[in-house]
Design a protein around this motif. Structure first.
Motif, mmCIF file in Angstrom:
data_model
loop_
_atom_site.group_PDB
_atom_site.id
_atom_site.type_symbol
_atom_site.label_atom_id
_atom_site.label_comp_id
_atom_site.label_asym_id
_atom_site.label_seq_id
_atom_site.Cartn_x
_atom_site.Cartn_y
_atom_site.Cartn_z
ATOM 1 N N SER A 66 0.417 -1.237 -0.051
ATOM 2 C CA SER A 66 0.500 0.104 -0.157
ATOM 3 C C SER A 66 0.519 1.212 0.185
ATOM 4 N N PRO A 67 0.317 2.231 -0.495
ATOM 5 C CA PRO A 67 1.081 3.549 -0.212
ATOM 6 C C PRO A 67 1.624 4.262 1.316
ATOM 7 N N VAL A 68 2.659 4.633 0.636
ATOM 8 C CA VAL A 68 3.671 5.237 2.392
ATOM 9 C C VAL A 68 2.010 5.874 3.123
ATOM 10 N N GLU A 69 0.802 6.644 2.693
ATOM 11 C CA GLU A 69 0.547 7.529 3.163
ATOM 12 C C GLU A 69 -0.890 6.221 4.098
ATOM 13 N N ASP A 70 -0.500 5.054 3.860
ATOM 14 C CA ASP A 70 -1.767 4.334 4.889
ATOM 15 C C ASP A 70 -0.512 3.547 5.810
ATOM 16 N N GLY A 71 -0.042 4.400 6.748
ATOM 17 C CA GLY A 71 -0.084 3.973 8.415
ATOM 18 C C GLY A 71 1.707 4.671 8.266
ATOM 19 N N LEU A 72 2.995 4.546 7.200
ATOM 20 C CA LEU A 72 3.885 4.586 7.489
ATOM 21 C C LEU A 72 4.091 5.787 7.437
ATOM 22 N N TRP A 73 3.333 7.175 7.233
ATOM 23 C CA TRP A 73 3.474 8.306 7.173
ATOM 24 C C TRP A 73 3.369 9.354 8.350
ATOM 25 N N GLN A 74 2.127 8.589 9.555
ATOM 26 C CA GLN A 74 1.635 8.532 10.366
ATOM 27 C C GLN A 74 2.918 8.905 11.586
ATOM 28 N N PHE A 75 3.553 7.168 10.957
ATOM 29 C CA PHE A 75 4.095 6.484 11.933
ATOM 30 C C PHE A 75 5.527 7.669 12.656
ATOM 31 N N ALA A 76 6.523 8.331 10.750
ATOM 32 C CA ALA A 76 6.833 8.847 10.712
ATOM 33 C C ALA A 76 6.868 10.335 11.400
ATOM 34 N N ASP A 77 5.306 11.230 10.729
ATOM 35 C CA ASP A 77 5.244 12.671 11.582
ATOM 36 C C ASP A 77 5.514 11.756 13.491
ATOM 37 N N ASN A 78 5.487 10.404 13.703
ATOM 38 C CA ASN A 78 4.972 10.695 15.399
ATOM 39 C C ASN A 78 6.900 10.582 15.674
ATOM 40 N N ALA A 79 7.653 9.894 14.939
ATOM 41 C CA ALA A 79 8.386 10.122 15.031
ATOM 42 C C ALA A 79 9.609 11.019 15.039
ATOM 43 N N VAL A 80 8.963 11.927 14.452
ATOM 44 C CA VAL A 80 9.586 13.500 13.998
ATOM 45 C C VAL A 80 9.209 14.042 15.324
ATOM 46 N N ASN A 81 8.151 14.039 15.741
ATOM 47 C CA ASN A 81 7.901 14.781 16.903
ATOM 48 C C ASN A 81 8.717 14.019 18.294
ATOM 49 N N ASN A 82 8.667 12.184 18.412
ATOM 50 C CA ASN A 82 9.234 12.059 19.620
ATOM 51 C C ASN A 82 11.193 12.250 19.287
ATOM 52 N N GLY A 83 10.912 13.193 18.076
ATOM 53 C CA GLY A 83 12.931 13.520 17.914
ATOM 54 C C GLY A 83 13.837 12.551 17.734
ATOM 55 N N SER A 84 13.435 11.303 17.520
ATOM 56 C CA SER A 84 13.831 9.883 16.757
ATOM 57 C C SER A 84 14.745 9.936 15.806
ATOM 58 N N ILE A 85 13.760 10.676 14.710
ATOM 59 C CA ILE A 85 14.727 11.192 13.370
ATOM 60 C C ILE A 85 14.162 12.105 13.431
ATOM 61 N N GLY A 86 14.785 13.385 12.669
ATOM 62 C CA GLY A 86 15.127 14.743 11.837
ATOM 63 C C GLY A 86 14.040 15.461 11.099
ATOM 64 N N ARG A 87 14.130 14.817 9.806
ATOM 65 C CA ARG A 87 13.738 14.539 9.067
ATOM 66 C C ARG A 87 13.206 13.090 8.190
ATOM 67 N N TYR A 88 11.841 13.230 7.195
ATOM 68 C CA TYR A 88 11.689 12.183 6.400
ATOM 69 C C TYR A 88 11.114 12.546 5.520
ATOM 70 N N CYS A 89 11.360 11.236 4.195
ATOM 71 C CA CYS A 89 10.347 11.990 3.156
ATOM 72 C C CYS A 89 10.646 11.176 2.522
ATOM 73 N N PHE A 90 9.101 10.976 1.734
ATOM 74 C CA PHE A 90 8.129 9.294 0.704
ATOM 75 C C PHE A 90 8.011 10.612 -0.739
ATOM 76 N N VAL A 91 8.417 8.973 -1.399
ATOM 77 C CA VAL A 91 7.813 9.406 -3.081
ATOM 78 C C VAL A 91 7.100 8.058 -3.775
ATOM 79 N N ASP A 92 5.657 8.879 -3.698
ATOM 80 C CA ASP A 92 4.978 7.451 -4.442
ATOM 81 C C ASP A 92 4.938 6.806 -5.830
ATOM 82 N N ARG A 93 5.171 5.631 -5.498
ATOM 83 C CA ARG A 93 5.620 5.323 -7.189
ATOM 84 C C ARG A 93 4.560 5.270 -7.778
#
Length: 523
Positions: free
Chosen positions: A278-305
């Motif tokens: 499935s697309p990144v937006e279906d689950g992984l996008w929300q996970f990455a947002d939480n990881a940025v808010n938690n300080g686990s990562i600084g920046r993320y990108c995704f490209v829809d295939r």
């Protein structure tokens, strides 16, 4: 005296010469009429006589010849669109699914074929249904041409297909009306009156033609409803930006969020997400947002295939390597150049591995979430799966699942574009069909070459689904084999009770975020 003079009782000569002349005058010759004279004759044919036919009129015969010609031209167009699903000819690429133009071409072809089959049996019910179908096709043409997103996806191929289907509906209506006039004209001329009764065979033809036209009208109605849903979905704007790729043939969606430095100013690698089935937006996008808010990562990108979420579909064939080239080009046009920590799930790991091999020193880490093994490309590319995807794609314009979902299950635009109902769209099915067609050939070759040139020092973390391992005895061996993708395995976690979408469970999200934080901050 008459007998002596050789005359008959009426005063006519009974000589052999006169009898021969009379026979010659009464026998048929090249001047004898084959049909009764319209004005002078008073003897009419039976209504059941085969000579009583609208085909006696040149106008009717010419219309039939033209209908046959249009059917041949429509078949050629339908064949080109069929071939385009597997190998796109130059200029025939549609940025949508390609199934809508194919449906309109098939509808026009079926309408013409049934017109030819029941050509000599006109029916008022059929004409009424054709008028309804024509009105619906006018609505389709207006929606397709006026809505920018739909027009962008369907292109000139889609516009030509719907307009041709509309023209053929109008032609069928005029043809049926002309045949009815010709039939009435010939019946009045040859039988003395217009026939109102029908034979059993004619009633059977009327019934079959009416039922077939009911089906065609229902098909157009469903396509119109699906097109209306697509029009509503077109109003959902992408969160990122769209960039032209592959010589400006199609556009891909790129989204980035966050900062490349932490609170201390230390530069961090950007996380590049790659969705699975499935697309990144279906689950992984929300996970990455939480990881940025938690300080686990600084920046993320995704490209829809290509074909997923907001990205257009690509021309066929499309291998995994070709898709990765398009992803790389989209990132470059967006000004994103890494360095990268790659996170992928399921079949998305195939694309991440190829991306990693082709970008060498820019890759600072690999996090594979229940990844697909090379041997599983056989099931992805199986002929049975491909045929089923093609069938689903052909009937996808009918919206047999999207329409009930919108009416009775409260499915939103987000659900259809990237969420739980995205698998029902023609674009998604088209992308999966492309994936299937070259899985065991071009994609397998791309993956084998990328494995050979993979940087062996890239840090690797692997997270596997406990449920998947319990259900499939060979899955653990495949995951173990992937743990040797590089010589720098950091961790291999098996999350108990986690499904294939490991991030759907709390334990899975915790494990993914923990390993991702370690890779990003160690880069």
């Amino acid at each position: 005296m008459n007998r002596l003079l050789g005359r008959g009782p009426n005063g006519h000569d009974d000589s052999p010469r006169d009898s021969l002349d009379q026979d010659r005058e009464s026998s048929a010759n090249e001047h004898t009429r084959l049909l009764p004279n319209r004005v002078e004759s008073t003897s009419y044919l039976s209504p059941d006589d085969p000579a009583v036919s609208p085909y006696n009129l040149w106008s009717v015969r010419i219309v039939r010849y033209l209908t046959t010609l249009f059917a041949v031209l429509t078949f050629v167009w339908w064949t080109i669109l069929l071939v385009s699903m597997f190998v796109t000819p130059p200029g025939f690429h549609t940025r949508g699914s390609g199934f809508f133009p194919f449906s309109y071409a098939g509808l026009a072809l079926a309408t013409l074929i049934f017109t030819l089959i029941f050509f000599s049996i006109p029916s008022k019910a059929v004409r009424i249904l054709i008028i309804v179908m024509g009105v619906l096709l006018v609505v389709d043409a207006i929606l397709l041409i006026s809505v920018e997103k739909v027009r962008h996806e369907e292109g000139w191929v889609g516009m030509v297909s719907v307009l041709w289907a509309l023209l053929m509906a109008i032609w069928t209506l005029l043809t049926d009306r002309l045949v009815e006039w010709g039939k009435t004209e010939e019946e009045e001329r040859l039988t003395g009156r217009a026939e109102t009764r029908r034979t059993l065979g004619e009633w059977t033809g009327v019934l079959l033609s009416t039922l077939s036209m009911v089906v065609f009208t229902l098909v157009v109605l469903l396509i119109t409803c699906t097109l209306i849903i697509r029009t509503l979905d077109a109003g959902l704007l992408p969160p990122g930006d769209l960039f032209w790729v592959d010589g400006d043939k199609y556009m891909m969606h790129v989204y980035c969020h966050g900062s490349t430095a932490d609170s201390n100013g230390t530069k961090l690698a950007t996380v590049l997400l790659e969705g699975g089935e499935s697309p990144v937006e279906d689950g992984l996008w929300q996970f990455a947002d939480n990881a940025v808010n938690n300080g686990s990562i600084g920046r993320y990108c995704f490209v829809d295939r290509p074909g997923l979420a907001w990205s257009d579909t690509a021309p066929s064939p499309l291998s995994a390597g070709m898709a990765v080239e398009a992803i790389s080009e989209a990132l470059a046009r967006a000004g994103e150049d890494g360095p990268w920590v790659l996170v992928s799930a399921g079949i998305g790991s195939i694309y991440s591995r190829i991306f990693s091999a082709r970008h060498g020193g820019d890759i600072k880490g690999l996090l594979l979430i229940d990844p697909l093994h090379d041997d599983d490309l056989g099931s992805i590319g199986s002929s049975g799966r491909g045929f089923w995807l093609w069938i689903r794609g052909v009937i996808s314009p009918l919206g047999l699942d999207r329409i009930p979902g919108a009416l009775f299950k409260s499915r939103t635009r987000e659900d259809r574009v990237w969420g739980q109902s995205a698998y029902q769209t023609g674009k998604y099915i088209w992308a999966k069909l492309q994936e299937n067609l070259v899985a065991e050939t071009l994609s397998k070759r791309d993956l084998a070459s990328s494995t050979a040139i993979q940087n062996p020092d890239v840090p690797l973390s692997l997270i596997s689904s406990g449920d998947h391992i319990r259900r499939d005895s060979g899955w653990e061996d495949k995951q173990r084999d992937l743990s040797h993708l590089t010589r720098n395995l950091k961790h291999w976690d098996i999350v108990d009770n986690a499904p294939h979408r490991v991030w759907d469970t709390w334990q899975g999200r915790e494990a993914i975020e923990k390993r991702l934080r370690q890779l990003v901050h160690a880069a």
